[in-house]
Design an enzyme around this catalytic site. Sequence first.
Site, mmCIF file in Angstrom:
data_model
loop_
_atom_site.group_PDB
_atom_site.id
_atom_site.type_symbol
_atom_site.label_atom_id
_atom_site.label_comp_id
_atom_site.label_asym_id
_atom_site.label_seq_id
_atom_site.Cartn_x
_atom_site.Cartn_y
_atom_site.Cartn_z
ATOM 1 N N ASP A 20 64.818 56.131 24.824
ATOM 2 C CA ASP A 20 64.089 56.923 23.822
ATOM 3 C C ASP A 20 62.635 56.504 23.613
ATOM 4 O OD1 ASP A 20 64.166 59.066 21.945
ATOM 5 O OD2 ASP A 20 64.372 57.654 20.293
ATOM 6 N N ASN A 47 69.858 65.363 39.508
ATOM 7 C CA ASN A 47 68.435 65.117 39.244
ATOM 8 C C ASN A 47 67.903 63.969 40.109
ATOM 9 O OD1 ASN A 47 68.190 67.201 37.440
ATOM 10 N ND2 ASN A 47 68.619 65.931 35.643
ATOM 11 N N ARG A 93 66.125 65.443 11.583
ATOM 12 C CA ARG A 93 64.812 65.088 11.057
ATOM 13 C C ARG A 93 64.202 66.277 10.330
ATOM 14 N NH1 ARG A 93 61.695 64.940 14.817
ATOM 15 N NH2 ARG A 93 63.108 64.926 16.580
ATOM 16 N N HIS A 103 57.418 58.367 23.507
ATOM 17 C CA HIS A 103 58.780 58.892 23.365
ATOM 18 C C HIS A 103 59.390 59.027 24.767
ATOM 19 C CE1 HIS A 103 61.413 62.315 21.469
ATOM 20 N NE2 HIS A 103 62.032 61.162 21.463
ATOM 21 N N LYS A 145 61.832 56.157 15.050
ATOM 22 C CA LYS A 145 60.682 57.046 15.176
ATOM 23 C C LYS A 145 59.554 56.646 14.224
ATOM 24 C CE LYS A 145 62.310 59.761 18.328
ATOM 25 N NZ LYS A 145 63.717 59.786 18.533
ATOM 26 N N SER A 193 63.355 65.598 21.872
ATOM 27 C CA SER A 193 64.703 65.238 21.436
ATOM 28 C C SER A 193 65.711 66.272 21.936
ATOM 29 C CB SER A 193 64.759 65.185 19.907
ATOM 30 O OG SER A 193 63.775 64.313 19.429
ATOM 31 N N ALA A 194 66.878 65.762 22.334
ATOM 32 C CA ALA A 194 67.986 66.629 22.766
ATOM 33 C C ALA A 194 67.656 67.470 24.003
ATOM 34 C CB ALA A 194 68.465 67.515 21.607
ATOM 35 N N CYS A 195 66.891 66.904 24.932
ATOM 36 C CA CYS A 195 66.619 67.568 26.223
ATOM 37 C C CYS A 195 67.122 66.730 27.386
ATOM 38 C CB CYS A 195 65.124 67.827 26.392
ATOM 39 S SG CYS A 195 64.500 69.119 25.335
ATOM 40 N N GLY A 196 68.018 65.793 27.134
ATOM 41 C CA GLY A 196 68.657 65.084 28.235
ATOM 42 C C GLY A 196 68.050 63.735 28.580
ATOM 43 N N TYR A 233 69.650 60.440 7.355
ATOM 44 C CA TYR A 233 69.707 60.783 8.782
ATOM 45 C C TYR A 233 68.879 59.795 9.615
ATOM 46 C CZ TYR A 233 68.953 62.824 13.261
ATOM 47 O OH TYR A 233 68.868 62.978 14.617
ATOM 48 N N GLY A 253 66.709 59.540 12.198
ATOM 49 C CA GLY A 253 65.267 59.587 12.380
ATOM 50 C C GLY A 253 64.489 59.501 11.078
ATOM 51 N N ARG A 300 75.780 62.513 16.421
ATOM 52 C CA ARG A 300 75.214 61.393 17.169
ATOM 53 C C ARG A 300 76.208 60.244 17.296
ATOM 54 N NH1 ARG A 300 69.521 61.693 18.821
ATOM 55 N NH2 ARG A 300 68.873 63.723 18.062
ATOM 56 N N THR A 310 68.811 60.778 27.323
ATOM 57 C CA THR A 310 69.860 59.767 27.425
ATOM 58 C C THR A 310 70.653 59.952 28.724
ATOM 59 O OG1 THR A 310 69.954 59.765 25.025
ATOM 60 C CG2 THR A 310 71.776 58.701 26.171
ATOM 61 N N GLY A 354 73.540 64.289 37.538
ATOM 62 C CA GLY A 354 73.463 63.379 38.685
ATOM 63 C C GLY A 354 72.608 63.921 39.827
HETATM 64 O O1 SAT Z 1 64.693 61.264 15.358
HETATM 65 S S1 SAT Z 1 65.899 60.585 15.841
HETATM 66 O O2 SAT Z 1 65.523 59.266 16.295
HETATM 67 O O3 SAT Z 1 66.875 60.520 14.807
HETATM 68 C C1 SAT Z 1 66.553 61.409 17.156
HETATM 69 C C2 SAT Z 1 65.599 62.256 17.859
HETATM 70 O O4 SAT Z 1 65.260 63.326 17.340
HETATM 71 O O5 SAT Z 1 65.146 61.884 18.962
HETATM 72 MN MN MN Z 2 64.048 60.760 20.631
#
Ligand code: SAT
Ligand code: MN
Length: 589
Positions: free
Chosen positions: A277, A500, A73, A230, A210, A252-255, A201, A203, A373, A257, A498
């Site tokens: 998300d 957590n 993004r 979010h 988003k 984003s990207a902090c776990g 991309y 996002g 991704r 998922t 796990g």
């Molecule tokens: O922004 S995206 O939905 O592409 C991914 C993210 O940053 O959470």
């Molecule tokens: Mn996100």
Amino acid sequence: MATGVERWVEELARLFEPKRVYWCDGSEAEAHRLIEAGMLEEKIAHHNVFYELNQRNWPKAYLHRSHPTDVARTEQLTFVCHPEQDQAGPNNNWMPIPKAKALMTKLSKGAMRGRTMYVLPYVMGPLDSPYAKACVQVTDVSYVAVSMRIMTRLGSHVLKKIGSGDNFVKGIHSVGDFDPNRRYIMHFPREGLVWSIGSGYGGNALLGKKCFSLRIASYLGLRQGWLAEHMVIMGIEDIKGHTTYITAAMPSACGKTNLAMLESALPEYKVTTVGDDIAWMGTGLDGRLYAINPEAGFFGVAPGTGMSTNPNMVRTLKASNFYPTLYTNVALDLDRNEPWWEGLGPPPPRLADWQGRPWDPASKTKAAHPNSRFTVSLYNCPTISPEVDNPKGVPVSAILIGGRRSHLMPLVVEAFDWTHGVFIGARTGSETTAAAAGAVGALRRDPFAMLPFCGYNMGDYFRHWMNQGALMRTPPKIFAVNWFRVDENGTFVWPGFGDNMRVLKWILDRVHGRVGARETPIGLVPHVEDLNLDGLGIPCSKIEKLFEVRPAEWKGELKDIRKFFDRFGRQIPYEMRNHYDKMEKSLKA
Ligand code: SAT
Ligand code: MN
């Protein structure tokens, strides 16, 4: 007589001048056709749009390589256009509406010449939900069309739902020439319009995600009295079959998922996944908060996903019910024709990196892009919640707010009450990741993990959160979590993943009134004996450190929080100022 959608598409076709206009019906056969065509003709940065992977080991899997300058993004090129700048707030880039429209019109003129304009009718949210929103996006990239089919509920049925009028959310997307200098992601919340040029991309291009479900929907929520957040939505089922639902906000990207489909280290608990998300939440007639997931798929970060960190995602990716699964900017195992990324397993002997170049393991560069991704259907997920399509949503008992903090922030802290929880959410900071272009590892305030996604002034957003709490008879408890604290040597103290569940269990015990807590200046933390640490093998003294609040270390933090709040001036709710003063005082005492 043409419908509202048809008239709008005609108008756009006159502007963009595509070679042809194609209305997507959302069928599997159509997805096949788009992928076959993308494997042959269309090219991005010398690569075909889709490349078929080993179908035996990775069923229905295709690789996509993006333009190398278009991998995350671009927040500096993302604008939220309200009539007045103050309505967008210091958290957003702003441009006057007429100026933004003129700029986008100019950039769009003839931008699809020689290309196909795909028309994508889709719904965000379970079809029968009162929250469900009908949308139409146009795009000139088949990758975006196929991705939207995975991520949303897409098909011709949506056109019937919209009917002849023009009550639909509009998304206009073209990659133009991928020139980063002509890249803009423009939002017009008051008319439910997103206009994005120059980037393919996720996002920036999957406009239901988003752009609509957070930036535009957060503004709808402000006007209509609900929250677009979010957040992960997950159920935690205990041994008696009783499920407690929680949501969790993390940048984003902090776990997120990994959390959403966590495989529990405690055998008495099982996680079910509603979403990873985005959560749309509103108060039900019973005075509780309910959450739906507007999406129908996962657009997750590949690196760090493997059998030891997120086995359920690996199973999701290898499941073969929904066609297809896309991999963007991962590496390619040249011998087996399989996708690969750091964290999946040991590197195979011959790899091509995310740009298709031969990869040398000695080179120290990453083979997969750090923000590579996968795009996969929610319905492939083995832990999918039976409530995922419930139009009413699931009742939320706890809200977690997380960030990536190597120091200072305890593993878990419970807010004293709702307004204190909003204060905790608002002061949350996190170290930056590769999900957005820019430096990685710098601390930035990211309230409720919404800083890049709130479609209006965040001062008003904090007030909106305060007001929402007052609407509820039994508001969820609010917790701050941080899996990322490190020791003197810079190693993570908490194993995460796990394990957590041990933290989630304490949260559940608090929600159901089964354990007490210890008061600190920043909130309530566990008595260590109330945590289930069986089989963890970490000495208690080390665990205790995870809950230490050392006032001397908080000086800089306090200053930084104050500075951040001051950016919003008078818009900051007085309750938050009061909580700040109280915390400052008790840290000094
Ligand atoms: O922004 S995206 O939905 O592409 C991914 C993210 O940053 O959470
Ligand atoms: Mn996100």
